[in-house]
Design a protein around this motif. Structure first.
Motif, mmCIF file in Angstrom:
data_model
loop_
_atom_site.group_PDB
_atom_site.id
_atom_site.type_symbol
_atom_site.label_atom_id
_atom_site.label_comp_id
_atom_site.label_asym_id
_atom_site.label_seq_id
_atom_site.Cartn_x
_atom_site.Cartn_y
_atom_site.Cartn_z
ATOM 1 N N GLY A 67 35.290 25.544 27.790
ATOM 2 C CA GLY A 67 35.316 26.350 29.008
ATOM 3 C C GLY A 67 36.602 27.112 29.220
ATOM 4 O O GLY A 67 37.042 27.270 30.365
ATOM 5 N N ARG A 68 37.203 27.617 28.133
ATOM 6 C CA ARG A 68 38.462 28.372 28.248
ATOM 7 C C ARG A 68 38.262 29.590 29.142
ATOM 8 O O ARG A 68 37.347 30.392 28.934
ATOM 9 C CB ARG A 68 38.936 28.796 26.860
ATOM 10 N N GLY A 69 39.124 29.759 30.133
ATOM 11 C CA GLY A 69 38.969 30.814 31.136
ATOM 12 C C GLY A 69 39.606 32.118 30.728
ATOM 13 O O GLY A 69 40.008 32.331 29.569
ATOM 14 N N VAL A 70 39.708 33.029 31.700
ATOM 15 C CA VAL A 70 40.184 34.385 31.431
ATOM 16 C C VAL A 70 41.706 34.457 31.314
ATOM 17 O O VAL A 70 42.241 35.490 30.900
ATOM 18 C CB VAL A 70 39.713 35.361 32.535
ATOM 19 N N GLY A 71 42.406 33.396 31.707
ATOM 20 C CA GLY A 71 43.867 33.373 31.547
ATOM 21 C C GLY A 71 44.625 34.092 32.649
ATOM 22 O O GLY A 71 45.837 34.277 32.540
ATOM 23 N N ARG A 72 43.935 34.493 33.684
ATOM 24 C CA ARG A 72 44.586 35.118 34.850
ATOM 25 C C ARG A 72 44.154 34.350 36.092
ATOM 26 O O ARG A 72 42.964 34.156 36.325
ATOM 27 C CB ARG A 72 44.186 36.590 34.964
ATOM 28 N N PHE A 73 45.131 33.957 36.903
ATOM 29 C CA PHE A 73 44.873 33.068 38.034
ATOM 30 C C PHE A 73 45.385 33.705 39.326
ATOM 31 O O PHE A 73 46.484 34.258 39.353
ATOM 32 C CB PHE A 73 45.572 31.718 37.822
ATOM 33 N N ILE A 74 44.584 33.587 40.382
ATOM 34 C CA ILE A 74 44.950 34.157 41.678
ATOM 35 C C ILE A 74 44.945 33.069 42.745
ATOM 36 O O ILE A 74 44.094 32.174 42.741
ATOM 37 C CB ILE A 74 43.973 35.301 42.073
ATOM 38 N N SER A 75 45.927 33.143 43.632
ATOM 39 C CA SER A 75 45.960 32.267 44.811
ATOM 40 C C SER A 75 46.472 33.068 45.993
ATOM 41 O O SER A 75 47.478 33.770 45.878
ATOM 42 C CB SER A 75 46.861 31.052 44.566
#
Length: 475
Positions: free
Chosen positions: A245-253
């Motif tokens: 389940g490797r994600g897009v590598g960009r995280f928002i908070s």
């Protein structure tokens, strides 16, 4: 190439269907579908602005405080109003109770039961996992439900009831706490701490929160039996969930829990480096949603159903930040806030099934001790709410963090009525469809390469690691 549809998912809030194209036993492409339409944004148009405080919490029964917080914050922004210190602290406590309880519930009742399934009968840990985590009949359910119920009782004290409280207001809270209730709240938090430290972690919360790397986490888990968290870490290592389940590598908070001068959890964007959040760069693409219109910032957004749209396959819009899909949730919050364990997990494996679950439990250990401090800061007898006037023409935004991630409400008022109300929920970010460039959403990208087909439940692990809330998504 084989096309299969996985869904409707059980143990998911709302309706979810995931369509997969499978080649050589792994997912080649994925499409996340939200087949239910609800229409809260239309319901709110024309209402008195303060009615948002009654309607918005009813978007969801499990994150209704987060919806209340976003609505109250949008109204406060439109009014130019800052909450009273007691109101700010009480709101933070109510919000934190819901978020912590959500992490706790996700781990025990939504995520871990998959490891009791017959597909894992050959694993050394399966018998223990089945005895402990089997849905409904597992021993863990009997252990944790009384603790969860007692912890959620704090929301009765803080907000009158849960879900769908009307206590959270733009200027604070409608319910002033008494000194005896402050003592009761502290006792409830201490009771829940004891449960977490004996059953979930078998260690002090501060020790868990102090883990600063993947290596430190591994040493901690190997030192002695570590409760149900330790059981998960053992299973995760055996199944190599850090490669799933490797994600897009960009995280928002958006940041969360406002303090007098800042936020306890900062806002930002992480893509290997920390960037300031530019909320004006948020836009919703609707090229593959059953909606008409064009890509817009949510403050100017529209929601017009078009159920026969040829390119559509979901009611979910596709939020993008500067044109890019973003992952949101507890992992994103802790990475953006600079927690060393979360940063190390992401540096070496990105967003994945293991790191998302670890981040949720880590956040419990980080937040609960802060809640104990916040209770001590309450000052009974002083104001819990400030009053303000809402102009007949105004606009505002309320950006908060629900357990599942970034939640935003955008409000505009004309002639004293709601002219437009737009919402982007956490699962709208994570389960967004393709955009006009053909770029898949975060879940759709995370599923590519996942083993799929008869006798394999890896797809379920990936989906549940995001903990979708589809009723919020299709608000």
């Amino acid at each position: 190439m084989t096309r299969i549809v996985v869904g409707p998912f059980n143990r998911v809030e709302g309706d979810l269907e995931v369509t997969l194209e499978v080649k050589d036993g792994v997912v080649a492409e994925a499409w996340a579908g939200s087949p239910l339409y609800r229409g809260f944004e239309q319901i709110l148009r024309g209402k008195h602005p303060m009615d948002a405080l009654m309607f918005a919490p009813r978007i969801c029964g499990i994150c209704s405080v987060s919806q209340s917080m976003a609505a109250a914050s949008a109204l406060a922004d439109a009014m130019g109003l800052a909450p009273a210190p007691n109101g700010r602290i009480t709101r933070n406590l109510a919000h934190a109770v819901e978020n912590v309880a959500d992490h706790f519930t996700h781990f025990y009742l939504f995520f871990m039961p998959d490891f009791a399934r017959a597909e894992y009968a050959g694993r050394d840990w399966h018998a223990r996992a089945a005895e402990r985590f089997r849905a409904v009949r597992g021993a863990a359910a009997a252990d944790i439900m009384p603790a969860r119920t007692a912890f959620l009782a704090a929301l009765g004290t803080l907000a009158g009831k849960w879900p769908h409280s009307l206590a959270i207001q733009p200027g604070g809270v409608a319910r002033a706490l008494e000194a005896s209730e402050k003592i009761r709240l502290f006792g409830l938090l201490r009771d829940f701490r004891r449960h977490l430290e004996t059953v979930l972690f078998n260690d002090a919360l501060e020790s868990v929160a102090a883990l600063d790397s993947a290596a430190a986490l591994a040493r901690w888990a190997a030192d002695k039996p570590r409760g149900d968290f330790g059981a998960f870490l053992g299973i995760a290592d055996d199944l190599v969930l850090e490669r799933l389940g490797r994600g897009v590598g960009r995280f928002i908070s958006y940041g969360n829990y406002p303090q007098a001068e800042s936020q306890f959890l900062r806002s930002g964007v992480w893509d290997g480096k920390l960037h300031a959040l530019d909320a004006q760069a948020i836009a919703e693409d609707i090229s593959h949603a059953w909606l008409e219109g064009e890509m817009r910032h949510p403050a100017q957004g529209v929601t017009r159903p078009q159920d026969e749209k040829a390119a559509g396959y979901t009611w979910c819009k596709a939020p993008r930040l500067a044109g890019l899909p973003m992952e949101t949730g507890a992992l994103a919050r802790q990475v953006v806030n600079g927690h060393p364990l979360a940063r190390d997990l992401v540096e070496h494996g990105g967003g994945n099934v293991k790191s998302r679950v670890v981040a949720r439990l880590l956040e419990i250990a980080v937040i609960l001790p802060e809640m104990e401090k916040w209770v001590q800061q309450l000052a009974p007898g002083e104001p819990f709410c400030t009053q303000g006037e809402l102009p007949s023409e105004a606009s505002g935004a309320g950006l908060v963090e629900a357990a599942r991630g970034s939640l935003g409400h955008w409000l505009s008022v004309a002639d004293g009525r709601i002219a437009n109300y737009q919402i982007i929920s956490p699962t709208t970010w994570n389960f967004s469809p393709r955009d006009s460039d053909g770029t898949p959403g975060p879940l759709e990208q995370s599923l590519v390469g996942t083993p799929a087909g008869e006798g394999n439940v890896a797809v379920q692990h990936v989906v549940r690691s995001f903990d979708p809330c589809m009723v919020c998504t299709v608000h």
